[in-house]
Design a protein around this motif. Structure first.
Motif, PDB file in Angstrom:
ATOM      1  N   VAL A   1      -5.046   5.026  -4.282  1.00  0.00           N
ATOM      2  CA  VAL A   1      -4.755   3.653  -3.848  1.00  0.00           C
ATOM      3  C   VAL A   1      -3.282   3.682  -2.974  1.00  0.00           C
ATOM      4  CG1 VAL A   1      -5.570   2.828  -6.177  1.00  0.00           C
ATOM      5  CG2 VAL A   1      -2.950   3.349  -5.759  1.00  0.00           C
ATOM      6  N   THR A   2      -3.265   2.499  -2.342  1.00  0.00           N
ATOM      7  CA  THR A   2      -2.011   2.229  -1.447  1.00  0.00           C
ATOM      8  C   THR A   2      -1.335   0.956  -1.942  1.00  0.00           C
ATOM      9  OG1 THR A   2      -2.881   3.352   0.436  1.00  0.00           O
ATOM     10  CG2 THR A   2      -1.188   1.661   0.883  1.00  0.00           C
TER      11      THR A   2
ATOM     12  N   PRO B   1      -8.103  -5.815  -4.646  1.00  0.00           N
ATOM     13  CA  PRO B   1      -7.350  -5.389  -3.319  1.00  0.00           C
ATOM     14  C   PRO B   1      -8.647  -4.793  -2.484  1.00  0.00           C
ATOM     15  CG  PRO B   1      -7.379  -3.757  -5.103  1.00  0.00           C
ATOM     16  CD  PRO B   1      -7.841  -5.009  -5.738  1.00  0.00           C
ATOM     17  N   ALA B   2      -8.168  -4.640  -1.099  1.00  0.00           N
ATOM     18  CA  ALA B   2      -9.269  -4.099  -0.333  1.00  0.00           C
ATOM     19  C   ALA B   2      -9.772  -3.014  -0.890  1.00  0.00           C
ATOM     20  CB  ALA B   2      -8.377  -4.029   1.174  1.00  0.00           C
ATOM     21  N   SER B   3     -11.027  -2.589  -0.339  1.00  0.00           N
ATOM     22  CA  SER B   3     -11.492  -1.440  -1.142  1.00  0.00           C
ATOM     23  C   SER B   3     -12.535  -0.844  -0.060  1.00  0.00           C
ATOM     24  CB  SER B   3     -12.320  -1.923  -1.993  1.00  0.00           C
ATOM     25  OG  SER B   3     -12.914  -0.994  -2.861  1.00  0.00           O
ATOM     26  N   THR B   4     -12.557   0.613  -0.438  1.00  0.00           N
ATOM     27  CA  THR B   4     -13.598   1.695   0.274  1.00  0.00           C
ATOM     28  C   THR B   4     -14.198   2.403  -0.651  1.00  0.00           C
ATOM     29  OG1 THR B   4     -12.387   1.738   2.191  1.00  0.00           O
ATOM     30  CG2 THR B   4     -14.035   3.248   1.886  1.00  0.00           C
TER      31      THR B   4
ATOM     32  N   LEU C   1      -2.571  -2.841  -2.643  1.00  0.00           N
ATOM     33  CA  LEU C   1      -3.304  -3.374  -1.416  1.00  0.00           C
ATOM     34  C   LEU C   1      -4.577  -2.482  -1.172  1.00  0.00           C
ATOM     35  CD1 LEU C   1      -0.211  -2.904   0.918  1.00  0.00           C
ATOM     36  CD2 LEU C   1      -0.890  -4.819  -0.259  1.00  0.00           C
ATOM     37  N   HIS C   2      -5.060  -1.411  -1.221  1.00  0.00           N
ATOM     38  CA  HIS C   2      -6.157  -0.733  -1.093  1.00  0.00           C
ATOM     39  C   HIS C   2      -6.590   0.062  -2.098  1.00  0.00           C
ATOM     40  CE1 HIS C   2      -8.889   1.876   1.294  1.00  0.00           C
ATOM     41  NE2 HIS C   2      -9.527   0.812   1.879  1.00  0.00           N
ATOM     42  N   VAL C   3      -7.999   0.332  -2.569  1.00  0.00           N
ATOM     43  CA  VAL C   3      -8.344   1.443  -3.441  1.00  0.00           C
ATOM     44  C   VAL C   3      -9.338   1.921  -2.528  1.00  0.00           C
ATOM     45  CG1 VAL C   3      -9.584   1.637  -5.601  1.00  0.00           C
ATOM     46  CG2 VAL C   3      -7.820  -0.045  -5.243  1.00  0.00           C
ATOM     47  N   ARG C   4      -9.212   3.295  -2.633  1.00  0.00           N
ATOM     48  CA  ARG C   4     -10.198   4.359  -2.026  1.00  0.00           C
ATOM     49  C   ARG C   4     -11.054   5.016  -3.101  1.00  0.00           C
ATOM     50  NH1 ARG C   4      -7.218   6.042   1.570  1.00  0.00           N
ATOM     51  NH2 ARG C   4      -7.744   4.288   3.033  1.00  0.00           N
TER      52      ARG C   4
ATOM     53  N   THR D   1       1.835   5.540  -1.145  1.00  0.00           N
ATOM     54  CA  THR D   1       0.305   5.966  -1.098  1.00  0.00           C
ATOM     55  C   THR D   1       0.293   7.127  -1.873  1.00  0.00           C
ATOM     56  OG1 THR D   1       0.465   5.576   1.416  1.00  0.00           O
ATOM     57  CG2 THR D   1      -1.118   7.381   0.746  1.00  0.00           C
TER      58      THR D   1
END
Length: 135
Positions: A128-129, A107-110, A79-82, A34
């Motif tokens: 990011v994660t 990747p998944a995103s917010t 995996l995820h971008v914020r 993270t």
């Protein structure tokens, strides 16, 4: 499970050691990374390209790439971008750079619009994660 908080030397240390750049959780099947939110700050602590979301996004992903590499990961492991933008009107400039960083399945995103970031001139912050296989 082992938890490590890390500030890799490949990136300038956070301001006044207020936070850690990477939290790593080692698990039996690999590791979860993270990353703290990253902004377009140069090695001297100055804002890169004040007001220019595209140039700031390039710098941010350069920093994120170094942090991931320090833990044996890359953008394919994300995996995820914020994303935090001062103005959603800057989404095309941000998105252009992001598509270059993640050319495959994204990747998944917010993404959210915020009223301010911690230094004048900043327009975007990204965290990011990532997950990586055991070394």
């Amino acid at each position: 499970m082992k938890v490590t908080l890390d500030n890799p030397t490949s990136v300038a240390a956070p301001f006044a050691d207020r936070f850690t750049n990477v939290a790593r959780v080692d698990l039996p099947g690999g590791a979860l990374l993270t990353l703290s939110g990253q902004t377009a700050i140069d090695d001297n602590g100055d804002v890169v390209a004040p007001g220019d979301t595209g140039a700031q996004t390039e710098r941010i992903f350069e920093i994120i790439g170094r942090l991931l590499a320090a833990h044996g990961a890359g953008f394919a492991d994300v995996l995820h971008v914020r994303t935090f933008l001062l103005d959603l009107g800057d989404l095309p400039a941000y998105g252009k750079i992001r598509r270059q960083v993640f050319p495959g399945p994204p990747p998944a995103s917010t993404t959210v619009q915020v009223s301010g970031l911690f230094l004048p001139g900043l327009t975007v912050e990204v965290e990011v994660t990532a997950a990586i296989a055991p070394a």
